[in-house]
Each structure stands twice: as C-alpha cells, then as structure tokens.
Write a protein that holds these residues in place. Structure first.
Motif, PDB file in Angstrom:
ATOM      1  N   VAL A  42      15.781   9.722  -1.533  1.00 51.23           N
ATOM      2  CA  VAL A  42      14.910   9.069  -0.562  1.00 51.23           C
ATOM      3  C   VAL A  42      13.578   9.811  -0.601  1.00 51.23           C
ATOM      4  CG1 VAL A  42      14.567   8.517   1.878  1.00 51.23           C
ATOM      5  CG2 VAL A  42      16.865   8.421   0.887  1.00 51.23           C
ATOM      6  N   GLY A  45       9.154  10.279   3.918  1.00 51.84           N
ATOM      7  CA  GLY A  45       8.625   9.240   4.788  1.00 51.84           C
ATOM      8  C   GLY A  45       9.269   7.877   4.598  1.00 51.84           C
ATOM      9  N   GLU A  46      10.177   7.755   3.619  1.00 54.57           N
ATOM     10  CA  GLU A  46      10.818   6.473   3.333  1.00 54.57           C
ATOM     11  C   GLU A  46      12.067   6.301   4.194  1.00 54.57           C
ATOM     12  OE1 GLU A  46      11.874   4.028  -0.722  1.00 54.57           O
ATOM     13  OE2 GLU A  46      12.372   6.162  -0.699  1.00 54.57           O
ATOM     14  N   ASN A  47      12.309   5.087   4.634  1.00 52.80           N
ATOM     15  CA  ASN A  47      13.520   4.754   5.374  1.00 52.80           C
ATOM     16  C   ASN A  47      14.678   4.674   4.382  1.00 52.80           C
ATOM     17  OD1 ASN A  47      15.561   2.658   6.271  1.00 52.80           O
ATOM     18  ND2 ASN A  47      14.372   2.905   8.154  1.00 52.80           N
ATOM     19  N   PRO A  48      15.842   5.269   4.663  1.00 53.65           N
ATOM     20  CA  PRO A  48      16.973   5.189   3.733  1.00 53.65           C
ATOM     21  C   PRO A  48      17.384   3.764   3.373  1.00 53.65           C
ATOM     22  CG  PRO A  48      17.387   6.880   5.368  1.00 53.65           C
ATOM     23  CD  PRO A  48      16.142   6.148   5.801  1.00 53.65           C
ATOM     24  N   GLY A  49      17.293   2.824   4.322  1.00 50.37           N
ATOM     25  CA  GLY A  49      17.622   1.433   4.035  1.00 50.37           C
ATOM     26  C   GLY A  49      16.663   0.814   3.022  1.00 50.37           C
ATOM     27  N   THR A  50      15.415   1.193   3.095  1.00 47.41           N
ATOM     28  CA  THR A  50      14.417   0.744   2.122  1.00 47.41           C
ATOM     29  C   THR A  50      14.674   1.416   0.781  1.00 47.41           C
ATOM     30  OG1 THR A  50      12.794   0.460   3.890  1.00 47.41           O
ATOM     31  CG2 THR A  50      11.938   0.617   1.644  1.00 47.41           C
ATOM     32  N   ALA A  51      15.040   2.688   0.815  1.00 49.61           N
ATOM     33  CA  ALA A  51      15.296   3.444  -0.419  1.00 49.61           C
ATOM     34  C   ALA A  51      16.465   2.857  -1.210  1.00 49.61           C
ATOM     35  CB  ALA A  51      15.564   4.911  -0.092  1.00 49.61           C
ATOM     36  N   TYR A  68      24.418  -1.928   4.577  1.00 51.53           N
ATOM     37  CA  TYR A  68      24.687  -1.170   5.794  1.00 51.53           C
ATOM     38  C   TYR A  68      25.450   0.105   5.416  1.00 51.53           C
ATOM     39  CZ  TYR A  68      29.099  -3.757   5.399  1.00 51.53           C
ATOM     40  OH  TYR A  68      30.266  -4.326   4.938  1.00 51.53           O
ATOM     41  N   TYR A  89      25.972   3.121   1.053  1.00 51.67           N
ATOM     42  CA  TYR A  89      25.716   1.809   1.642  1.00 51.67           C
ATOM     43  C   TYR A  89      26.575   0.752   0.974  1.00 51.67           C
ATOM     44  CZ  TYR A  89      21.461   3.283   4.084  1.00 51.67           C
ATOM     45  OH  TYR A  89      20.566   3.882   4.928  1.00 51.67           O
TER      46      TYR A  89
END
Length: 120
Positions: A42, A45-51, A68, A89
């Motif tokens: 990740v 500054g990146e969101n894990p869901g975006t990563a 999820y 996820y």
C-alpha cells in the motif's frame, strides 16, 4: 534506527468454479518463483481498498466489482526491523476472469481452495 511498518494487501479472487487465483513470481524478482496471491504494498496515503484494486489490475488485468477484507495477519521481518501487516481481501471480478500477467510474474493457476493449505 527506527522500526518500520509495511502494509501489504492480497487478493483472494475466486472464479466461477470456486477456485482461487495464484501467481508465480519471476525468478529475477524478490521471492523468486514463489506462488502467492496477487497484491502488494500500500503506497503512503493510499487507502488499502484502493490499493487492492490497483494491484490486482496491475498484476493480472482483472478489474473488481467489489472487495472486502476477510483476514489480517501481522509478523516481523526476518531481521526484526519491520512489522509486516497483510490484509487479505475477498475480490469479486468485474466481467472476465481472463488473466494478463505483469512482468513480476511468470505463471498463474486457479487452485481448488482445498489444495491451498497443502501445496501453496
């Protein structure tokens, strides 16, 4: 020297036969020839869901409908200088399950979930 934390995301992509996607690392890369779930670091500054969506698309060409978190693991690196946190996820592909490999990988397999613990 300060200790570091590395956040990793891994994709559990399931096809219509209930198999999970595994990728084989390039022999010239870190963790050579190792089979693993798609994913990676990740970025700051990146969101894990975006990563997870970014990593899956970069490594396989698969886009997501949804994802999820289903598991979180934490371990220390071999030298004890990093704490590595992995978020796994469950990923639902958007449309095709066709895989296009990045240069980081040399092969892929759809693996029966029952075989994961014994062979990979």
């Amino acid at each position: 020297m300060g200790k570091n934390i590395k956040l990793i995301v891994r994709a559990l992509v399931e096809n219509n036969k209930n198999e999970i996607l595994m990728l084989k690392r390039n022999s010239n890369d870190s963790f050579p020839n190792e089979w693993q779930f798609p994913g990676g670091k990740v970025e700051f500054g990146e969101n894990p869901g975006t990563a997870i969506a970014r990593e899956l698309e970069e490594e396989t060409g698969i886009n997501l409908t949804a994802s999820y978190p289903v598991n979180v693991e934490s371990k220390l690196s071999e030298d004890g200088e990093e704490q590595i946190i992995e978020i796994h996820y469950k990923c639902i592909p958007l449309g095709s399950e066709e895989v296009w490999l990045s240069k980081e990988h040399t092969d892929y397999r759809w693996v029966n979930q029952n075989r994961l613990s014994s062979n990979y």
